[in-house]
Design a protein around this motif. Sequence first.
Motif, short mmCIF file in Angstrom:
data_model
loop_
_atom_site.label_atom_id
_atom_site.label_comp_id
_atom_site.label_asym_id
_atom_site.label_seq_id
_atom_site.Cartn_x
_atom_site.Cartn_y
_atom_site.Cartn_z
N SER A 126 48.06 30.90 53.11
CA SER A 126 46.86 30.72 53.39
C SER A 126 45.74 31.67 53.39
N GLN A 127 46.06 32.94 53.79
CA GLN A 127 45.23 34.01 53.73
C GLN A 127 44.85 34.45 52.32
N ALA A 128 46.21 34.38 51.60
CA ALA A 128 46.01 34.70 50.19
C ALA A 128 45.16 33.83 49.15
N LYS A 129 45.41 32.43 49.54
CA LYS A 129 44.54 31.50 48.97
C LYS A 129 42.89 31.65 49.24
N SER A 130 42.65 31.88 50.41
CA SER A 130 41.43 32.10 50.96
C SER A 130 40.78 33.43 50.20
N ALA A 190 41.72 34.87 47.43
CA ALA A 190 41.62 34.48 45.93
C ALA A 190 40.54 33.68 45.68
N LEU A 191 40.22 32.83 46.46
CA LEU A 191 38.91 31.99 46.51
C LEU A 191 37.63 33.01 46.45
N ALA A 192 37.65 33.62 47.65
CA ALA A 192 36.53 34.69 47.86
C ALA A 192 36.62 35.41 46.55
N LEU A 193 37.44 36.22 46.34
CA LEU A 193 37.49 36.93 45.00
C LEU A 193 36.91 36.14 43.83
N ILE A 194 36.91 34.93 43.44
CA ILE A 194 36.28 34.28 42.52
C ILE A 194 34.87 34.10 42.85
N LYS A 195 34.64 33.75 44.06
CA LYS A 195 33.06 33.35 44.29
C LYS A 195 32.41 34.94 44.23
N LEU A 196 32.94 36.06 44.70
CA LEU A 196 32.30 37.30 44.63
C LEU A 196 32.26 37.62 43.02
N ARG A 197 33.07 37.35 42.41
CA ARG A 197 32.98 37.65 40.95
C ARG A 197 31.90 36.97 40.29
N ASP A 198 31.51 35.58 40.85
CA ASP A 198 30.49 34.99 40.30
C ASP A 198 29.12 35.89 40.53
N ASP A 199 29.13 36.48 41.61
CA ASP A 199 27.74 37.31 41.73
C ASP A 199 27.42 38.35 41.04
N PRO A 225 39.87 45.99 42.84
CA PRO A 225 39.18 46.63 44.15
C PRO A 225 38.30 45.82 44.95
N ILE A 226 37.67 44.60 44.12
CA ILE A 226 37.17 43.66 44.82
C ILE A 226 37.77 43.00 46.01
N PHE A 227 38.85 42.66 45.21
CA PHE A 227 40.00 42.17 46.37
C PHE A 227 40.47 42.92 47.48
N TYR A 245 49.16 29.96 43.35
CA TYR A 245 48.19 29.64 42.14
C TYR A 245 46.81 29.41 42.86
N VAL A 246 45.79 29.79 42.46
CA VAL A 246 44.45 29.92 42.71
C VAL A 246 43.24 29.44 41.53
N HIS A 247 42.66 28.44 41.76
CA HIS A 247 41.52 28.41 40.51
C HIS A 247 40.49 27.65 41.50
N ARG A 248 39.37 27.88 40.95
CA ARG A 248 38.27 27.38 41.89
C ARG A 248 38.28 26.02 42.12
#
Length: 175
Positions: A5-9, A11-20, A33-35, A151-154
């Motif tokens: 569950s922490q890995a999923k969270s 990865a979702l945060a990574l996708i969100k941060l990448r969008d910024d 490095p962002i992860f 597996y994590v996708h937005r």
Amino acid sequence: MFGTSQAKSAALALIKLRDDYHNPPKAERGLDPIFYGYVTAAHPKTKITRQHHVKFYKSNKPSRIDFRFGGTNPTLLELAVRPTNGQQQLCGPQNRSELIKLSKTSRVKRRILLLVDLKEKPIEKSSLKPTYDPLHAGPGKRERHSVTVVYVHRELTYSFNWKPYKKGAARIRSK
């Protein structure tokens, strides 16, 4: 303890941060490095090591695992990314070496292969899991351990367990 569950969270945060980002990183090298920054901030009491060296039996040089979380009973995590403009890099054969590395490590609580999908459309579990099913660890003197593939996708997240030993499975070799 760092788990599924922490890995999923993360990865979702990574996708969100990448969008910024104005010019976002497109591959694992830029996202790593962002992860790392996110997980160290989100889990300040957990000891986290990047590019953790692991020496295997009869190997001249150590292999590297992307992340090691924890102390005496750690979690090991390998990160794999499918870029927005890239090829299918999340299927089993493309990640066989990561699976083998993770499965060969002992004295570890959890082994996670984290697949981050940046493409527009997600890969359904019914399409991805069968690419991992025929893979196995092959012969060897040492015990192999199962790996949790996350597996994590937005729009979609799931996980499944990969077992290193298969009865009657075809052996797929790395080139």
